[in-house]
Design an enzyme around this catalytic site. Structure first.
Site, PDB file in Angstrom:
ATOM      1  N   GLU A 145       0.836  -1.197   0.000  1.00  0.00           N
ATOM      2  CA  GLU A 145       0.000   0.000   0.000  1.00  0.00           C
ATOM      3  C   GLU A 145       0.871   1.247   0.000  1.00  0.00           C
ATOM      4  OE1 GLU A 145      -2.713   0.269   3.289  1.00  0.00           O
ATOM      5  OE2 GLU A 145      -3.626   2.092   2.522  1.00  0.00           O
ATOM      6  N   HIS A 147       0.741   4.638   0.846  1.00  0.00           N
ATOM      7  CA  HIS A 147      -0.113   5.475   1.683  1.00  0.00           C
ATOM      8  C   HIS A 147       0.606   6.799   1.920  1.00  0.00           C
ATOM      9  CE1 HIS A 147      -2.397   6.683   5.256  1.00  0.00           C
ATOM     10  NE2 HIS A 147      -3.270   5.739   4.967  1.00  0.00           N
ATOM     11  N   ASP A 177      -3.158   4.397  -2.384  1.00  0.00           N
ATOM     12  CA  ASP A 177      -4.202   4.905  -1.498  1.00  0.00           C
ATOM     13  C   ASP A 177      -4.401   6.371  -1.863  1.00  0.00           C
ATOM     14  OD1 ASP A 177      -5.444   4.431   1.617  1.00  0.00           O
ATOM     15  OD2 ASP A 177      -5.085   6.488   0.977  1.00  0.00           O
ATOM     16  N   HIS A 267      -7.045   1.639  -3.045  1.00  0.00           N
ATOM     17  CA  HIS A 267      -7.828   2.130  -1.908  1.00  0.00           C
ATOM     18  C   HIS A 267      -8.425   3.481  -2.261  1.00  0.00           C
ATOM     19  CE1 HIS A 267      -6.049  -0.419   1.609  1.00  0.00           C
ATOM     20  NE2 HIS A 267      -6.875  -1.070   0.852  1.00  0.00           N
TER      21      HIS A 267
END
Lengths: 332, 126
Positions: A145, A147, A177, A267
């Site tokens: 991920e 992020h 994300d 995401h």
């Protein structure tokens, strides 16, 4: 939806953290509700949130879950696994231990039928590298991920990208994300801090520095601290706003193109909507076409993080998010 | 917003040895007990001596300081924990101001200590 090409919608049960934590809905009831409201077809789950005995998953439990999803016409999209490296105040898992810690979760993902396991930065490239043989054997892709506050070209992400080049496995990928591609700070987040009594002057400084300061996380945070201290605000109040810089950053939407072939899941982070139904802080009108036209084929999980500072209803939030995504994807 | 859910609604119970406070994990997922630190317990402004507090979770009662090494045991997010406090008896049916603080160190976010303080006015139940 023809114009969405290979991009498909879905949701993560994380979005219903308020309802789940309040014991209003069990995991099974959340899944049924997601299906009833048409918030699939992709379904993402955080293992340590939704499953009591996770990462232990019994055969019966796995069968029941798979049957439930199939009867609801939902597809398992991603199991969010965790890299719990700092397992105690004075104890950090070694690389070997962290590999074992991940292996159990990747086995859980495979057993439950999830094609992707969401991995976290805290794992480090070496741990992820060592998981590749298991991931290949179990047919579970490892999606790191990306992020906030990181970006596709930040040193941390580059360290993974270099490893990916060397290993060259289709089981190594990324999960962007959208909180890393915000255009502003969510107004309700700022309102929350005002309500908590954080002085208006530093809320304004945080907002301005977030929008204007360049550089990496450390540089942006330092600039915020420098300017906030000039107002004479208390250190404790100043530090309450640090999380704004960690949870949201402002990589431009088109930057994701650089890693698009390696994207295995997305995401769709969101917080709130303006009066026209657009996300107030994250430009979906820019982001979704970047992924669709960039050839991404896979799920985007609606991930509502308003749970961090409101008691609002997660179902309404995700419904509004799906409506927005559909509207954007329906445009030619 | 889970910060305000630390103390459970209706979570004060008078006991023969003091009182119990029902607490929830103010995080979205279960966490190893080793990453949970029980902070202050305050009743009507009186700071409770930490030595008078024990915590019951997963069916076991331990001293808060014992949590630090429980790396392999988790506090699941749907479960309550009970703080057992040795204290003079409370009056059942009367209202008390209860405050509790905990520090969480989510193990996948190195460096973060998530300090949560919650305060509620609760009726002492039997």
């Amino acid at each position: 939806m023809k114009s969405s090409r290979g991009l498909r919608l879905g949701t993560t049960l994380f979005s219903f953290t308020n309802e789940f934590h309040a014991r209003q809905y069990s995991t099974e009831q959340l899944i049924l509700k997601v299906a009833e409201l048409g918030l699939g077809p992709g379904l993402e789950i955080v293992g340590f949130q939704s499953f009591r005995d996770y990462p232990e998953i019994s055969d019966k439990f796995a069968e029941d879950l798979k049957e439930l999803l199939s009867s609801c016409k939902l597809e398992p999209s991603c199991l969010a696994i965790n890299a719990d490296i700092n397992i105690g105040k004075d104890r950090t898992l070694t690389v070997d231990e962290l590999v074992v810690y991940h292996e159990a979760q990747i086995r859980a993902a495979a057993k439950l039928g999830f094609p992707v396991a969401r991995c976290q930065f805290a794992a480090g490239p070496e741990v992820i590298r060592r998981l590749v043989p298991l991931a290949e054997r179990l047919n579970v892709k490892l999606g790191l991920e990306i992020h906030a506050p990181e970006a596709v070209d930040s040193p941390l992400v580059l360290s993974y990208r270099e490893m990916y080049v060397k290993v060259n496995s289709p089981y190594l990928g990324f999960i962007p994300d959208f909180g890393a591609s915000a255009k502003a700070l969510p107004p309700s987040f700022l309102a929350h801090f005002r309500k908590e009594g954080v002085p208006e002057k530093i809320v304004c400084v945080a907002e301005e520095v977030w929008a204007t300061a360049e550089g990496n996380f450390g540089a942006r945070l330092s600039e915020y601290h420098r300017r906030a201290r000039q107002t004479g605000a208390a250190e404790a109040d100043i530090h309450k706003l640090n999380m704004l810089f960690a949870m949201l950053s402002k990589q431009k939407p088109s930057a994701w193109i650089e890693i698009m072939p390696q994207v295995v899941h997305v995401h769709g982070k969101f917080y709130e909507f303006d009066k026209d139904g657009n996300e107030a802080a994250i430009s979906y009108a820019e982001l979704l076409p970047v992924f669709r036209d960039g050839g991404y084929k896979g799920f985007i999980s609606s991930e509502w993080e308003g749970t961090a500072f409101t008691d609002d209803n997660g179902f309404e939030a995700v419904q509004a998010h799906h409506a927005l995504c559909r509207r954007i994807l329906a445009r030619a | 917003m889970l910060q305000t859910k630390l103390i459970a609604e209706n979570g004060l119970r008078a006991t023969s040895t003091g009182f119990d406070v029902e607490v929830r994990l103010p995080w979205y997922r279960g966490l190893p007990l080793s990453t949970v630190e029980i902070g202050d317990v305050v009743l009507n402004g009186e700071a409770i001596n930490p030595a008078s507090v024990s915590i019951e979770v997963n069916g076991k009662t331990r001293l808060p300081g014992d949590l630090a090494t429980l790396y392999d045991e988790r506090w699941y997010v749907l479960d309550s924990a009970m703080l057992h406090v040795s204290h003079s008896e409370l009056k059942r049916g009367e209202q008390y101001d209860v405050a509790v603080s905990v520090n969480l160190r989510p193990p996948y976010i190195p460096g973060l200590t998530w300090a949560v303080k919650d305060a509620k006015r609760l009726t002492a139940n039997s």
